[in-house]
Motif scaffolding. Structure first.
Motif, PDB file in Angstrom:
ATOM      1  N   UNK A   1       0.820  -1.217   0.000  1.00  0.00           N
ATOM      2  CA  UNK A   1       0.000   0.000   0.000  1.00  0.00           C
ATOM      3  C   UNK A   1       0.851   1.264   0.000  1.00  0.00           C
ATOM      4  N   UNK A   2       1.995   1.242   0.671  1.00  0.00           N
ATOM      5  CA  UNK A   2       2.887   2.403   0.638  1.00  0.00           C
ATOM      6  C   UNK A   2       3.485   2.556  -0.764  1.00  0.00           C
ATOM      7  N   UNK A   3       3.829   1.450  -1.392  1.00  0.00           N
ATOM      8  CA  UNK A   3       4.392   1.494  -2.742  1.00  0.00           C
ATOM      9  C   UNK A   3       3.375   2.048  -3.745  1.00  0.00           C
ATOM     10  N   UNK A   4       2.121   1.638  -3.640  1.00  0.00           N
ATOM     11  CA  UNK A   4       1.090   2.155  -4.543  1.00  0.00           C
ATOM     12  C   UNK A   4       0.894   3.663  -4.365  1.00  0.00           C
ATOM     13  N   UNK A   5       0.882   4.122  -3.112  1.00  0.00           N
ATOM     14  CA  UNK A   5       0.738   5.559  -2.858  1.00  0.00           C
ATOM     15  C   UNK A   5       1.924   6.329  -3.424  1.00  0.00           C
ATOM     16  N   UNK A   6       3.123   5.799  -3.251  1.00  0.00           N
ATOM     17  CA  UNK A   6       4.317   6.475  -3.758  1.00  0.00           C
ATOM     18  C   UNK A   6       4.310   6.527  -5.281  1.00  0.00           C
ATOM     19  N   UNK A   7       3.906   5.446  -5.930  1.00  0.00           N
ATOM     20  CA  UNK A   7       3.810   5.442  -7.400  1.00  0.00           C
ATOM     21  C   UNK A   7       2.829   6.499  -7.888  1.00  0.00           C
ATOM     22  N   UNK A   8       1.701   6.619  -7.216  1.00  0.00           N
ATOM     23  CA  UNK A   8       0.692   7.608  -7.612  1.00  0.00           C
ATOM     24  C   UNK A   8       1.242   9.025  -7.474  1.00  0.00           C
ATOM     25  N   UNK A   9       1.935   9.282  -6.373  1.00  0.00           N
ATOM     26  CA  UNK A   9       2.514  10.612  -6.155  1.00  0.00           C
ATOM     27  C   UNK A   9       3.582  10.941  -7.189  1.00  0.00           C
ATOM     28  N   UNK A  10       4.390   9.971  -7.540  1.00  0.00           N
ATOM     29  CA  UNK A  10       5.430  10.186  -8.557  1.00  0.00           C
ATOM     30  C   UNK A  10       4.786  10.558  -9.886  1.00  0.00           C
ATOM     31  N   UNK A  11       3.739   9.828 -10.278  1.00  0.00           N
ATOM     32  CA  UNK A  11       3.035  10.151 -11.527  1.00  0.00           C
ATOM     33  C   UNK A  11       2.451  11.553 -11.485  1.00  0.00           C
ATOM     34  N   UNK A  12       1.856  11.911 -10.367  1.00  0.00           N
ATOM     35  CA  UNK A  12       1.250  13.240 -10.240  1.00  0.00           C
ATOM     36  C   UNK A  12       2.313  14.344 -10.321  1.00  0.00           C
ATOM     37  N   UNK A  13       3.411  14.157  -9.615  1.00  0.00           N
ATOM     38  CA  UNK A  13       4.446  15.198  -9.595  1.00  0.00           C
ATOM     39  C   UNK A  13       5.127  15.377 -10.951  1.00  0.00           C
ATOM     40  N   UNK A  14       5.217  14.326 -11.723  1.00  0.00           N
ATOM     41  CA  UNK A  14       5.831  14.447 -13.051  1.00  0.00           C
ATOM     42  C   UNK A  14       5.054  15.388 -13.955  1.00  0.00           C
ATOM     43  N   UNK A  15       3.761  15.534 -13.707  1.00  0.00           N
ATOM     44  CA  UNK A  15       2.889  16.346 -14.556  1.00  0.00           C
ATOM     45  C   UNK A  15       2.680  17.774 -14.043  1.00  0.00           C
ATOM     46  N   UNK A  16       3.289  18.122 -12.934  1.00  0.00           N
ATOM     47  CA  UNK A  16       3.067  19.437 -12.325  1.00  0.00           C
ATOM     48  C   UNK A  16       3.616  20.548 -13.210  1.00  0.00           C
ATOM     49  N   UNK A  17       2.760  21.546 -13.468  1.00  0.00           N
ATOM     50  CA  UNK A  17       3.194  22.730 -14.214  1.00  0.00           C
ATOM     51  C   UNK A  17       3.801  23.763 -13.280  1.00  0.00           C
ATOM     52  N   UNK A  18       3.157  23.987 -12.151  1.00  0.00           N
ATOM     53  CA  UNK A  18       3.663  24.950 -11.170  1.00  0.00           C
ATOM     54  C   UNK A  18       3.042  24.629  -9.821  1.00  0.00           C
ATOM     55  N   UNK A  19       3.766  24.962  -8.765  1.00  0.00           N
ATOM     56  CA  UNK A  19       3.268  24.766  -7.413  1.00  0.00           C
ATOM     57  C   UNK A  19       2.585  26.030  -6.926  1.00  0.00           C
ATOM     58  N   UNK A  20       1.406  25.901  -6.329  1.00  0.00           N
ATOM     59  CA  UNK A  20       0.782  27.014  -5.625  1.00  0.00           C
ATOM     60  C   UNK A  20       1.277  26.997  -4.175  1.00  0.00           C
ATOM     61  N   UNK A  21       1.426  25.792  -3.621  1.00  0.00           N
ATOM     62  CA  UNK A  21       1.964  25.595  -2.279  1.00  0.00           C
ATOM     63  C   UNK A  21       2.973  24.463  -2.365  1.00  0.00           C
ATOM     64  N   UNK A  22       4.176  24.695  -1.887  1.00  0.00           N
ATOM     65  CA  UNK A  22       5.193  23.646  -1.852  1.00  0.00           C
ATOM     66  C   UNK A  22       5.806  23.659  -0.456  1.00  0.00           C
ATOM     67  N   UNK A  23       5.486  22.640   0.308  1.00  0.00           N
ATOM     68  CA  UNK A  23       6.000  22.528   1.665  1.00  0.00           C
ATOM     69  C   UNK A  23       6.604  21.147   1.854  1.00  0.00           C
ATOM     70  N   UNK A  24       7.169  20.924   3.039  1.00  0.00           N
ATOM     71  CA  UNK A  24       7.794  19.627   3.277  1.00  0.00           C
ATOM     72  C   UNK A  24       6.796  18.505   3.496  1.00  0.00           C
ATOM     73  N   UNK A  25       5.576  18.829   3.898  1.00  0.00           N
ATOM     74  CA  UNK A  25       4.609  17.771   4.173  1.00  0.00           C
ATOM     75  C   UNK A  25       3.375  17.845   3.283  1.00  0.00           C
TER      76      UNK A  25
END
Length: 161
Positions: free
Chosen positions: A52-76
């Motif tokens: 389940x942690x691996x699936x969540x991490x894969x989803x986040x990686x896919x999402x971040x690859x497509x980011x055009x710009x951050x409105x909020x970028x924090x450590x958490x």
């Protein structure tokens, strides 16, 4: 005098001795079987946690690859200019899409961290005022129980292609 004839069979002492020996063998065998079953169950739980942690991490990686710009970028947490975002809420890693709909990516999360890095690999201090637009990579880390998984994402929007 004639000798009494001995009958075939076991004496009471011999029968009790056999019962004691068999009982000890049964206790040792049951201890081994129970500890093996417990180890098997713990391994299954750990495998499920890792999955389940691996699936969540894969989803986040896919999402971040497509980011055009951050409105909020924090450590958490982060929120993109489109409104997509991820944050740790209690022990749940929550994804929010552009329409404001939320979905739980992963439950039982103890820690979630994002570190942003510039083109030369140095960490950016987003909280200290560094511009997230200068980030070329982001390192994601999710911890749940004894499992910690990390991944580095090349940010496409900042020349990470």
């Amino acid at each position: 005098m004639s000798r009494p004839r001995r009958r075939g069979g076991f004496t009471l002492v011999e029968a009790i001795g056999v019962i004691v020996v068999l009982s000890v063998m049964a206790m040792v065998t049951s201890t081994i079987v129970l500890s093996s079953a417990d180890a098997y169950a713990r391994t299954g739980d750990r495998r499920d946690e890792l999955r389940r942690v691996d699936l969540a991490l894969e989803r986040l990686v896919r999402e971040l690859r497509e980011v055009d710009a951050f409105a909020v970028a924090q450590q958490t947490r982060y929120v993109t200019s489109d409104g997509d975002g991820v944050e740790l809420s209690g022990s749940n890693l929550i994804f929010t899409d552009t329409d404001g709909l939320t979905a739980r990516l992963c439950a039982g999360v103890d820690a979630f961290a994002i570190t942003y890095h510039s083109g030369n690999g140095s960490s950016l201090d987003i909280a200290g005022g560094d511009d997230p637009a200068t980030a070329r990579t982001a390192r994601l880390s999710i911890t749940a129980g004894d499992t910690t998984l990390s991944s580095v994402v090349m940010l496409r929007r900042n020349g990470g292609e």
